[in-house]
Design a protein around this motif. Structure first.
Motif, PDB file in Angstrom:
ATOM      1  N   HIS A  36      -7.778 -12.039   3.409  1.00 38.69           N
ATOM      2  CA  HIS A  36      -7.283 -10.948   3.955  1.00 38.69           C
ATOM      3  C   HIS A  36      -9.225 -10.970   5.246  1.00 38.69           C
ATOM      4  CE1 HIS A  36      -9.323  -6.993   4.759  1.00 38.69           C
ATOM      5  NE2 HIS A  36      -8.239  -7.098   5.100  1.00 38.69           N
ATOM      6  N   ALA A  50       1.707  -0.798  12.545  1.00 45.24           N
ATOM      7  CA  ALA A  50      -0.080   0.879  12.113  1.00 45.24           C
ATOM      8  C   ALA A  50      -0.224   0.690  12.984  1.00 45.24           C
ATOM      9  CB  ALA A  50      -0.763  -0.760  11.681  1.00 45.24           C
ATOM     10  N   VAL A 105       0.733  -1.408   0.088  1.00 44.76           N
ATOM     11  CA  VAL A 105      -0.266  -0.164   0.723  1.00 44.76           C
ATOM     12  C   VAL A 105       0.549   1.017  -0.073  1.00 44.76           C
ATOM     13  CG1 VAL A 105      -2.286  -1.618   0.894  1.00 44.76           C
ATOM     14  CG2 VAL A 105      -0.417  -0.147   2.415  1.00 44.76           C
ATOM     15  N   PHE A 126     -11.100  -0.670   6.073  1.00 47.07           N
ATOM     16  CA  PHE A 126     -11.345   0.382   7.180  1.00 47.07           C
ATOM     17  C   PHE A 126     -10.354   0.236   8.128  1.00 47.07           C
ATOM     18  CE2 PHE A 126     -12.927   1.984  11.250  1.00 47.07           C
ATOM     19  CZ  PHE A 126     -13.105   3.659  10.263  1.00 47.07           C
ATOM     20  N   CYS A 127      -9.450   0.706   9.819  1.00 48.40           N
ATOM     21  CA  CYS A 127      -8.480   0.913  10.256  1.00 48.40           C
ATOM     22  C   CYS A 127      -8.763   0.072  11.061  1.00 48.40           C
ATOM     23  CB  CYS A 127      -8.145   2.405  10.974  1.00 48.40           C
ATOM     24  SG  CYS A 127      -6.680   2.044  11.975  1.00 48.40           S
ATOM     25  N   LEU A 128      -8.424  -0.969  11.664  1.00 47.74           N
ATOM     26  CA  LEU A 128      -8.820  -1.616  13.113  1.00 47.74           C
ATOM     27  C   LEU A 128      -8.692  -1.032  14.100  1.00 47.74           C
ATOM     28  CD1 LEU A 128      -9.379  -5.207  12.989  1.00 47.74           C
ATOM     29  CD2 LEU A 128      -6.922  -5.627  13.088  1.00 47.74           C
ATOM     30  N   GLY A 129      -8.044  -0.115  14.268  1.00 47.71           N
ATOM     31  CA  GLY A 129      -7.454   0.030  15.241  1.00 47.71           C
ATOM     32  C   GLY A 129      -7.939   1.482  15.359  1.00 47.71           C
ATOM     33  N   LEU A 183      -2.241  -8.290   7.660  1.00 51.81           N
ATOM     34  CA  LEU A 183      -3.712  -7.563   7.000  1.00 51.81           C
ATOM     35  C   LEU A 183      -3.589  -6.794   6.297  1.00 51.81           C
ATOM     36  CD1 LEU A 183      -6.671  -8.420   8.737  1.00 51.81           C
ATOM     37  CD2 LEU A 183      -6.294  -7.202   9.972  1.00 51.81           C
ATOM     38  N   THR A 201      -9.402   9.677   6.905  1.00 51.23           N
ATOM     39  CA  THR A 201      -8.186   9.191   7.831  1.00 51.23           C
ATOM     40  C   THR A 201      -8.048   7.765   7.863  1.00 51.23           C
ATOM     41  OG1 THR A 201      -8.316  11.945   8.581  1.00 51.23           O
ATOM     42  CG2 THR A 201      -7.055  10.048   9.888  1.00 51.23           C
TER      43      THR A 201
HETATM   44  C1  HEM Z   1      -4.521   8.207  14.386  1.00 48.09           C
HETATM   45  C2  HEM Z   1      -4.250   6.919  13.942  1.00 48.09           C
HETATM   46  C3  HEM Z   1      -4.303   6.239  13.287  1.00 48.09           C
HETATM   47  C4  HEM Z   1      -4.842   6.746  11.988  1.00 48.09           C
HETATM   48  C5  HEM Z   1      -4.854   7.284  10.852  1.00 48.09           C
HETATM   49  C6  HEM Z   1      -4.582   5.153  10.710  1.00 48.09           C
HETATM   50  C7  HEM Z   1      -4.531   4.905   9.684  1.00 48.09           C
HETATM   51  C8  HEM Z   1      -5.600   4.199   8.598  1.00 48.09           C
HETATM   52  C9  HEM Z   1      -5.597   3.577   7.658  1.00 48.09           C
HETATM   53  C10 HEM Z   1      -6.089   4.646   6.361  1.00 48.09           C
HETATM   54  C11 HEM Z   1      -5.981   2.403   7.117  1.00 48.09           C
HETATM   55  C12 HEM Z   1      -6.052   1.957   5.905  1.00 48.09           C
HETATM   56  C13 HEM Z   1      -4.990   1.435   4.567  1.00 48.09           C
HETATM   57  C14 HEM Z   1      -5.046   1.022   3.088  1.00 48.09           C
HETATM   58  O1  HEM Z   1      -6.428   0.756   3.603  1.00 48.09           O
HETATM   59  O2  HEM Z   1      -4.453   0.899   2.753  1.00 48.09           O
HETATM   60  C15 HEM Z   1      -5.024   1.748   7.731  1.00 48.09           C
HETATM   61  C16 HEM Z   1      -5.383   0.519   8.362  1.00 48.09           C
HETATM   62  C17 HEM Z   1      -4.756  -0.878   9.882  1.00 48.09           C
HETATM   63  N1  HEM Z   1      -4.763   0.323  10.818  1.00 48.09           N
HETATM   64 FE1  HEM Z   1      -4.540   2.079  11.557  1.00 48.09          FE
HETATM   65  N2  HEM Z   1      -4.635   4.365  11.210  1.00 48.09           N
HETATM   66  C18 HEM Z   1      -4.248   4.428  12.652  1.00 48.09           C
HETATM   67  C19 HEM Z   1      -4.164   3.746  14.133  1.00 48.09           C
HETATM   68  C20 HEM Z   1      -4.060   2.177  14.154  1.00 48.09           C
HETATM   69  C21 HEM Z   1      -3.840   1.566  15.721  1.00 48.09           C
HETATM   70  C22 HEM Z   1      -3.802   2.284  17.022  1.00 48.09           C
HETATM   71  C23 HEM Z   1      -3.953  -0.005  15.183  1.00 48.09           C
HETATM   72  C24 HEM Z   1      -3.968  -1.086  15.898  1.00 48.09           C
HETATM   73  C25 HEM Z   1      -3.493  -0.828  17.102  1.00 48.09           C
HETATM   74  C26 HEM Z   1      -4.310   0.567  13.751  1.00 48.09           C
HETATM   75  C27 HEM Z   1      -4.014  -1.160  13.150  1.00 48.09           C
HETATM   76  C28 HEM Z   1      -4.589  -0.993  11.790  1.00 48.09           C
HETATM   77  C29 HEM Z   1      -4.766  -1.869  11.048  1.00 48.09           C
HETATM   78  C30 HEM Z   1      -3.778  -3.511  11.191  1.00 48.09           C
HETATM   79  C31 HEM Z   1      -4.256  -1.825   9.589  1.00 48.09           C
HETATM   80  C32 HEM Z   1      -5.529  -2.995   8.467  1.00 48.09           C
HETATM   81  C33 HEM Z   1      -6.548  -3.406   8.238  1.00 48.09           C
HETATM   82  C34 HEM Z   1      -7.045  -3.987   7.433  1.00 48.09           C
HETATM   83  O3  HEM Z   1      -5.810  -4.267   6.337  1.00 48.09           O
HETATM   84  O4  HEM Z   1      -7.766  -4.937   6.866  1.00 48.09           O
HETATM   85  N3  HEM Z   1      -3.965   1.541  12.967  1.00 48.09           N
HETATM   86  N4  HEM Z   1      -4.709   2.481   9.177  1.00 48.09           N
END
Ligand code: HEM
Length: 408
Positions: free
Chosen positions: A100, A247, A76, A356-359, A92, A349
């Motif tokens: 996925h 992430a 990505v 969609f962001c898991l976290g 993931l 975002t």
């Molecule tokens: C402000 C904080 C965060 C932002 C802006 C953010 C942003 C994102 C975005 C834009 C994606 C999608 C990426 C894509 O579609 O290519 C994503 C996916 C993901 N995020 Fe976050 N994230 C944040 C915090 C977190 C936290 C705290 C965790 C875990 C502890 C996390 C875990 C993940 C994971 C595991 C994915 C992949 C989900 C999937 O592919 O099904 N993120 N995040």
């Protein structure tokens, strides 16, 4: 004799907007370029790096949803897609269906909003332990160096069940791994980085000493496959844990930095938040909309597609410009205005659709708790501009240092 005047006619070619994701000058304030892309080149093609990009809210949202055509399996990040790499199983964010769908269902179960809320009191205590001594020492502190870098590691560490005394060291090792300035290219395109052994010892130990933490659940959770029930292998757990750490760390640190900066720029809104903490969740989402940690995400075009009447050939790289979508005046009234009272603030975002962001729930809790705890102690602050530093990489636009002086 007739007098002739020399007239020079300049035929200037229409200046096409130009977006270079590696250009740090554009990256420091990409919003004027994004506006031009939305208005003049809604499907943009960059010849130099050979990529396409979508910039309008509706297009980016539709692109994120269309995960069968716009795939994540080759990474990505632009460099990953160009490097044609194969990502390790269980990562993931880099997976496509069916893998996925199976892994997401498993991790989604463990990452429920309810499970995340359970860590809130611990995050609050952690913030208080940092902020109280700073308040006693006169109230000068750095949003990023004193708080922003530690809260996310600590939160994920608590969820995973990593002993408190080891969490700072993990953060430091992760920071070195993700910030190696000499080799960003190698890092992004190294599969070792994503399946790295930082957590191996904990996982092996936890397998023999189960507890009520996420690492135990990852080790023992069963899920259905076409061949019956199975558990994640030790390797897959390691990859999942590492991915969560990567992430969830830097992204949330960036959110905390922008919280300090945007509320310093808007003291009237900051005072409203101090007077009425019920406004804080809305403010966190406005900060996320206005200054998203990741400006864009990238997709591999798995089959020929068409956007704005132009064919995008299979095999292309497509940028989905999240930060541009968040400022699209087709979606928002007065999008350039920072407004904690904004209604219907549906931003991209955290992405959209299958990935969609898991976290997201955890990140929102962290952002809210940090701000609540800061405002309780410091309703006013201004940025020490001389000592602050904004950095821009191809992925992030972030404060690396944001020292503030508290008090009106
Ligand atoms: C402000 C904080 C965060 C932002 C802006 C953010 C942003 C994102 C975005 C834009 C994606 C999608 C990426 C894509 O579609 O290519 C994503 C996916 C993901 N995020 Fe976050 N994230 C944040 C915090 C977190 C936290 C705290 C965790 C875990 C502890 C996390 C875990 C993940 C994971 C595991 C994915 C992949 C989900 C999937 O592919 O099904 N993120 N995040």
């Amino acid at each position: 004799m007739a007098q002739f005047r020399e007239i020079t006619v300049v035929f200037s070619a229409p200046v096409v907007p130009y977006y270079d994701p590696y250009d740090t000058e554009i990256g420091a304030d990409p919003f004027p370029v994004f506006r031009r892309l939305r208005d003049e080149a809604p499907l943009y093609y960059n010849e130099q790096y050979d990529f396409y990009a979508l910039s309008r809210f509706d297009d980016v949202e539709r692109g994120l949803k269309n995960s069968r055509v716009y795939a994540s399996g080759r990474g990505v990040v632009l460099e990953q897609i160009k490097a044609n790499m194969t990502m390790p199983s269980g990562t993931l964010i880099f997976e496509d269906p069916p893998a996925h769908t199976i892994h997401r269902a498993l991790l989604g179960r463990l990452f429920s909003a309810k499970a995340m809320s359970a860590v809130e009191p611990k995050i609050r205590k952690f913030c208080a332990d940092i902020l109280d001594p700073l308040a006693a020492a006169g109230g000068r502190f750095d949003f990023v160096a004193d708080l922003g870098v530690y809260v996310p590691t600590q939160s994920i560490g608590m969820l995973l069940g990593i002993p408190e005394e080891d969490q700072r060291e993990i953060r430091e090792r992760l920071t070195v791994a993700t910030h190696d300035p000499g080799r960003p290219q190698e890092r992004l395109t190294s599969t070792d980085f994503y399946s790295g052994g930082l957590f191996t010892d904990y996982i092996n130990w936890r397998a023999g000493h189960p507890s009520d933490d996420l690492m135990t659940q990852l080790l023992f959770a069963e899920y259905d496959t076409a061949d019956g029930k199975r558990r994640l292998t030790r390797e897959e757990v390691l990859t999942a844990v590492n991915m969560l750490a990567i992430a969830g760390n830097e992204t949330t640190t960036v959110l905390i930095g922008w919280t300090g900066s945007l509320l310093a720029d808007h003291p009237d809104q900051r005072r409203q938040l101090a007077a009425d903490p019920a406004l804080i969740p809305g403010a966190i989402d406005e900060i996320l909309r206005y200054a998203p940690p990741g400006l864009q995400t990238w997709r591999y075009v798995a089959r020929d597609s068409e956007e704005h009447g132009v064919r995008i050939p299979a095999g292309s790289a497509l940028g989905l410009l999240l930060a541009s979508a968040n400022r699209d005046d087709r979606q928002y009234g007065d999008p350039e205005r920072f407004d904690i009272h904004r209604k219907g603030n549906r931003h991209l975002t955290f992405g959209f659709g299958a990935h969609f962001c898991l976290g997201a729930a955890l990140a929102r809790i962290e952002g809210r708790v940090v701000l609540e705890e800061i405002l309780k102690r410091f309703p006013d602050w201004y940025v020490d501009a001389e000592n602050s530093k904004l950095v821009r990489t191809a992925t992030f636009r972030a404060w690396e240092r944001l020292p503030v002086v508290t008090g009106a």
